[in-house]
Write a protein that holds these residues in place. Structure first.
Motif, PDB file in Angstrom:
ATOM      1  N   ARG A  38       0.976  -0.967   0.077  1.00 29.58           N
ATOM      2  CA  ARG A  38      -0.057   0.067   0.038  1.00 29.58           C
ATOM      3  C   ARG A  38       0.818   1.522  -0.023  1.00 29.58           C
ATOM      4  O   ARG A  38       0.543   2.379  -0.639  1.00 29.58           O
ATOM      5  CB  ARG A  38      -0.852   0.013   1.416  1.00 29.58           C
ATOM      6  CG  ARG A  38      -2.021  -1.005   1.146  1.00 29.58           C
ATOM      7  CD  ARG A  38      -2.879  -1.190   2.417  1.00 29.58           C
ATOM      8  NE  ARG A  38      -3.340   0.109   2.855  1.00 29.58           N
ATOM      9  CZ  ARG A  38      -3.915   0.191   4.095  1.00 29.58           C
ATOM     10  NH1 ARG A  38      -4.021  -0.718   4.958  1.00 29.58           N
ATOM     11  NH2 ARG A  38      -4.287   1.376   4.623  1.00 29.58           N
ATOM     12  N   PHE A  39       1.920   1.132   0.662  1.00 27.70           N
ATOM     13  CA  PHE A  39       2.652   2.501   0.881  1.00 27.70           C
ATOM     14  C   PHE A  39       4.184   2.366   0.548  1.00 27.70           C
ATOM     15  O   PHE A  39       5.180   3.540   0.549  1.00 27.70           O
ATOM     16  CB  PHE A  39       2.832   2.945   2.463  1.00 27.70           C
ATOM     17  CG  PHE A  39       1.352   3.124   2.777  1.00 27.70           C
ATOM     18  CD1 PHE A  39       0.667   4.096   2.446  1.00 27.70           C
ATOM     19  CD2 PHE A  39       0.793   2.263   3.884  1.00 27.70           C
ATOM     20  CE1 PHE A  39      -0.832   4.525   2.835  1.00 27.70           C
ATOM     21  CE2 PHE A  39      -0.685   2.429   4.190  1.00 27.70           C
ATOM     22  CZ  PHE A  39      -1.397   3.505   3.613  1.00 27.70           C
ATOM     23  N   LYS A  78      -6.260  11.619  13.489  1.00 29.83           N
ATOM     24  CA  LYS A  78      -7.363  10.950  12.596  1.00 29.83           C
ATOM     25  C   LYS A  78      -7.542  11.701  11.387  1.00 29.83           C
ATOM     26  O   LYS A  78      -7.845  11.084  10.363  1.00 29.83           O
ATOM     27  CB  LYS A  78      -8.576  10.736  13.601  1.00 29.83           C
ATOM     28  CG  LYS A  78      -9.577  10.104  12.619  1.00 29.83           C
ATOM     29  CD  LYS A  78     -10.724   9.820  13.626  1.00 29.83           C
ATOM     30  CE  LYS A  78     -11.807   9.297  12.861  1.00 29.83           C
ATOM     31  NZ  LYS A  78     -13.028   9.351  13.827  1.00 29.83           N
ATOM     32  N   LEU A  79      -7.898  13.031  11.386  1.00 30.02           N
ATOM     33  CA  LEU A  79      -8.045  13.847  10.217  1.00 30.02           C
ATOM     34  C   LEU A  79      -7.052  13.802   9.354  1.00 30.02           C
ATOM     35  O   LEU A  79      -6.996  13.755   7.908  1.00 30.02           O
ATOM     36  CB  LEU A  79      -8.570  15.262  10.589  1.00 30.02           C
ATOM     37  CG  LEU A  79     -10.006  15.342  11.029  1.00 30.02           C
ATOM     38  CD1 LEU A  79     -10.253  16.653  11.741  1.00 30.02           C
ATOM     39  CD2 LEU A  79     -11.077  14.999  10.017  1.00 30.02           C
ATOM     40  N   LEU A  80      -5.734  14.221   9.847  1.00 31.86           N
ATOM     41  CA  LEU A  80      -4.427  14.359   8.899  1.00 31.86           C
ATOM     42  C   LEU A  80      -4.195  12.897   8.218  1.00 31.86           C
ATOM     43  O   LEU A  80      -4.009  13.066   6.937  1.00 31.86           O
ATOM     44  CB  LEU A  80      -3.287  14.486   9.930  1.00 31.86           C
ATOM     45  CG  LEU A  80      -2.010  14.880   9.203  1.00 31.86           C
ATOM     46  CD1 LEU A  80      -2.008  15.943   8.328  1.00 31.86           C
ATOM     47  CD2 LEU A  80      -0.952  14.786  10.443  1.00 31.86           C
ATOM     48  N   LEU A  81      -4.354  11.779   8.723  1.00 31.37           N
ATOM     49  CA  LEU A  81      -4.001  10.626   8.069  1.00 31.37           C
ATOM     50  C   LEU A  81      -5.176  10.250   7.102  1.00 31.37           C
ATOM     51  O   LEU A  81      -4.658   9.465   6.180  1.00 31.37           O
ATOM     52  CB  LEU A  81      -3.960   9.384   9.105  1.00 31.37           C
ATOM     53  CG  LEU A  81      -2.903   9.538  10.216  1.00 31.37           C
ATOM     54  CD1 LEU A  81      -2.654   8.414  11.054  1.00 31.37           C
ATOM     55  CD2 LEU A  81      -1.188   9.586   9.600  1.00 31.37           C
ATOM     56  N   SER A  82      -6.376  10.599   7.376  1.00 36.32           N
ATOM     57  CA  SER A  82      -7.186  10.326   6.172  1.00 36.32           C
ATOM     58  C   SER A  82      -6.960  10.776   4.917  1.00 36.32           C
ATOM     59  O   SER A  82      -7.366  10.441   3.722  1.00 36.32           O
ATOM     60  CB  SER A  82      -8.648  10.875   6.679  1.00 36.32           C
ATOM     61  OG  SER A  82      -8.698  12.225   6.584  1.00 36.32           O
ATOM     62  N   GLY A  83      -5.977  11.873   4.929  1.00 39.68           N
ATOM     63  CA  GLY A  83      -5.668  12.511   3.565  1.00 39.68           C
ATOM     64  C   GLY A  83      -4.542  11.798   2.988  1.00 39.68           C
ATOM     65  O   GLY A  83      -4.094  12.021   1.719  1.00 39.68           O
ATOM     66  N   TYR A  84      -3.852  10.630   3.698  1.00 41.42           N
ATOM     67  CA  TYR A  84      -2.777  10.186   3.380  1.00 41.42           C
ATOM     68  C   TYR A  84      -3.143   8.576   3.117  1.00 41.42           C
ATOM     69  O   TYR A  84      -2.305   7.517   3.170  1.00 41.42           O
ATOM     70  CB  TYR A  84      -1.464   9.918   4.228  1.00 41.42           C
ATOM     71  CG  TYR A  84      -0.996  11.315   4.344  1.00 41.42           C
ATOM     72  CD1 TYR A  84      -0.057  11.519   3.263  1.00 41.42           C
ATOM     73  CD2 TYR A  84      -1.464  12.121   5.132  1.00 41.42           C
ATOM     74  CE1 TYR A  84       0.469  12.945   3.566  1.00 41.42           C
ATOM     75  CE2 TYR A  84      -0.867  13.550   5.331  1.00 41.42           C
ATOM     76  CZ  TYR A  84       0.154  13.963   4.212  1.00 41.42           C
ATOM     77  OH  TYR A  84       0.907  15.095   4.310  1.00 41.42           O
ATOM     78  N   VAL A  86      -4.943   6.520   5.003  1.00 40.02           N
ATOM     79  CA  VAL A  86      -4.545   5.841   6.428  1.00 40.02           C
ATOM     80  C   VAL A  86      -5.977   5.818   6.923  1.00 40.02           C
ATOM     81  O   VAL A  86      -6.430   6.651   7.387  1.00 40.02           O
ATOM     82  CB  VAL A  86      -3.617   6.225   7.081  1.00 40.02           C
ATOM     83  CG1 VAL A  86      -3.574   5.735   8.657  1.00 40.02           C
ATOM     84  CG2 VAL A  86      -2.041   6.425   6.569  1.00 40.02           C
ATOM     85  N   THR A  87      -6.542   4.595   7.127  1.00 38.90           N
ATOM     86  CA  THR A  87      -7.824   4.418   7.502  1.00 38.90           C
ATOM     87  C   THR A  87      -7.851   4.445   9.128  1.00 38.90           C
ATOM     88  O   THR A  87      -6.931   4.456   9.833  1.00 38.90           O
ATOM     89  CB  THR A  87      -8.397   2.914   7.163  1.00 38.90           C
ATOM     90  OG1 THR A  87      -7.707   1.945   7.774  1.00 38.90           O
ATOM     91  CG2 THR A  87      -8.179   3.143   5.556  1.00 38.90           C
ATOM     92  N   VAL A  93      -4.970  -0.161  14.767  1.00 37.12           N
ATOM     93  CA  VAL A  93      -3.976  -1.213  14.812  1.00 37.12           C
ATOM     94  C   VAL A  93      -2.726  -0.537  15.103  1.00 37.12           C
ATOM     95  O   VAL A  93      -2.100  -1.166  16.403  1.00 37.12           O
ATOM     96  CB  VAL A  93      -3.639  -1.873  13.438  1.00 37.12           C
ATOM     97  CG1 VAL A  93      -2.269  -2.566  13.455  1.00 37.12           C
ATOM     98  CG2 VAL A  93      -4.901  -2.685  12.780  1.00 37.12           C
ATOM     99  N   ASN A  94      -2.315   0.653  14.711  1.00 36.74           N
ATOM    100  CA  ASN A  94      -1.190   1.228  15.225  1.00 36.74           C
ATOM    101  C   ASN A  94      -1.136   1.569  16.840  1.00 36.74           C
ATOM    102  O   ASN A  94      -0.109   1.251  17.601  1.00 36.74           O
ATOM    103  CB  ASN A  94      -1.004   2.400  14.613  1.00 36.74           C
ATOM    104  CG  ASN A  94       0.311   3.258  15.019  1.00 36.74           C
ATOM    105  OD1 ASN A  94       0.369   4.202  15.813  1.00 36.74           O
ATOM    106  ND2 ASN A  94       1.477   3.066  14.657  1.00 36.74           N
ATOM    107  N   LEU A  95      -2.345   2.072  17.146  1.00 29.91           N
ATOM    108  CA  LEU A  95      -2.408   2.400  18.642  1.00 29.91           C
ATOM    109  C   LEU A  95      -2.424   1.333  19.677  1.00 29.91           C
ATOM    110  O   LEU A  95      -1.833   1.234  20.578  1.00 29.91           O
ATOM    111  CB  LEU A  95      -3.796   3.172  19.035  1.00 29.91           C
ATOM    112  CG  LEU A  95      -3.636   4.678  18.220  1.00 29.91           C
ATOM    113  CD1 LEU A  95      -5.275   5.356  18.517  1.00 29.91           C
ATOM    114  CD2 LEU A  95      -2.567   5.330  18.838  1.00 29.91           C
ATOM    115  N   MET A  96      -3.029   0.087  19.197  1.00 32.16           N
ATOM    116  CA  MET A  96      -3.152  -1.297  19.836  1.00 32.16           C
ATOM    117  C   MET A  96      -1.449  -1.746  19.776  1.00 32.16           C
ATOM    118  O   MET A  96      -1.074  -2.234  20.856  1.00 32.16           O
ATOM    119  CB  MET A  96      -3.930  -2.064  19.153  1.00 32.16           C
ATOM    120  CG  MET A  96      -5.451  -1.558  19.450  1.00 32.16           C
ATOM    121  SD  MET A  96      -5.856  -1.491  21.127  1.00 32.16           S
ATOM    122  CE  MET A  96      -5.650  -3.360  21.761  1.00 32.16           C
ATOM    123  N   ALA A  97      -0.765  -1.559  18.603  1.00 36.60           N
ATOM    124  CA  ALA A  97       0.704  -1.843  18.782  1.00 36.60           C
ATOM    125  C   ALA A  97       1.238  -1.060  19.786  1.00 36.60           C
ATOM    126  O   ALA A  97       2.102  -1.872  20.551  1.00 36.60           O
ATOM    127  CB  ALA A  97       1.211  -1.882  17.554  1.00 36.60           C
TER     128      ALA A  97
END
Length: 359
Positions: A38-39, A78-84, A86-87, A93-97
């Motif tokens: 994906r990235f 959350k808003l920032l990553l949506s533009g990249y 990133v769901t 998943v990242n926060l749980m990691a």
């Protein structure tokens, strides 16, 4: 497993953040191997950087005992990553990691306290986010602010400046131009960047243009607000904070009110700030922070000022985004007060340093 560390949980989290971010990245890529497709190759570096930011914001929130700081960061992220692309699922998943790594690899007597703050942030991911424009035609000079922003985004520096000059020639107060046009436009530029509608270069251009226009406007108000008082303000951003627009506007407001000001801007070493406070014989110090993970630097700077016999009794006010998020934070860092904008900062200063104190 790491040995028990000295210092507070927040302090240790700041120290260990880079190591922990690397472990978080490894865990997330094990859970989501499709991230490579994906990235691409750079995605892993970006994941580590984002994880490092999250750990830094979490550490600051714990250090300042302010869960509101971390939850605000989660809303912003959350808003920032949506533009990249990133769901919300990717973020969880990242926060749980992060949670798993902290649980297994971060040892501190207050670890559960850190995990509680993180859990509040995880829960906050699902909260609805609303982003309202900072520019509204219903606001004072809202149409003028919209026109000014349009010029900025079109890279039309000349038209932006001429529009502001036209307002001043119509006797619009310069403070209204600062508060309702410059400030509103700058906030909106930040929002547009966060949403991915403009890039970093555009954001920098807009900021630099407004700073340039502010400098060109000085003749419009310096003559009308001559220096005459002896109250002195020293103002600066904390540490390596780069966002100096707010503190510069505040300093100009103080100048308009007859204060003598000594504006230091960004990237001022603490020892140089102390020297300036003493040599300029400051009555008031204004310290600004925009990035939440710089709040502990404000606390450390204030402690340094208080511990110096030559500066211990000088009044200190703070401002910036973290203090707007948590209105009690100024007490936590040891300041004498906080103001959400330049107008209220003037009122606060008159209370802390009455004009009768002039020497």
């Amino acid at each position: 497993m790491a040995l028990q560390e000295k210092g507070t949980a927040g302090e240790q989290l700041i120290i260990q953040a880079d190591r922990l971010a690397e472990q978080v990245t490894m865990m997330q890529y094990l859970k989501q191997p499709d991230l490579y497709q994906r990235f691409g190759a750079k995605g892993r570096d970006r994941t580590k950087q984002d994880s490092l930011y999250s750990l830094s914001y979490l550490a600051e929130s714990v250090l300042m005992r302010s869960p509101a700081l971390f939850m605000h960061y989660i809303s912003w992220l959350k808003l920032l990553l949506s533009g990249y692309r990133v769901t919300q699922e990717d973020l969880i998943v990242n926060l749980m990691a992060i949670r798993g790594v902290l649980h297994d690899h971060f040892e501190h007597r207050d670890k559960q306290h850190v995990l509680q703050y993180l859990d509040m942030g995880i829960d906050h991911v699902a909260a609805e986010q609303t982003q309202i424009s900072y520019i509204s035609e219903l606001a004072p000079y809202g149409d003028k602010a919209a026109s000014y922003l349009e010029c900025l985004l079109a890279a039309d520096r000349k038209q932006a400046y001429e529009g502001i000059v036209a307002l001043l020639e119509q006797h619009v107060p310069i403070k209204d131009v600062y508060m309702h046009i410059f400030q509103a436009a700058q906030y909106e530029v930040g929002r547009l960047w966060q949403l991915g509608r403009i890039n970093v270069a555009q954001e920098h251009y807009c900021t630099a243009t407004t700073q340039s226009i502010m400098s060109r406007l000085y003749p419009y108000w310096l003559a009308a607000h001559p220096k005459g008082g002896t109250r002195r303000l020293v103002s600066a951003c904390v540490g390596n904070e780069q966002h100096e627009m707010g503190i510069r506007m505040l300093t100009d407001f103080f100048e308009m009110e007859g204060w003598d000001t000594y504006y230091l801007g960004a990237n001022v070493p603490d020892h140089s700030l102390l020297q300036s406070i003493v040599s300029y014989r400051a009555d008031l110090i204004a310290i600004s922070a925009t990035m939440t993970f710089h709040v502990h630097l404000v606390q450390e700077l204030i402690a340094t000022i208080r511990s110096n016999e030559h500066t211990a009794g000088i009044k200190i006010i703070v401002g910036g985004l973290p203090f707007n998020i948590d209105h009690q934070l100024w007490q936590q860092v040891g300041a004498d007060g906080y103001a959400p904008d330049a107008d209220q900062a003037i009122q606060l200063a008159d209370t802390l340093v009455p004009a009768a104190r002039q020497q």
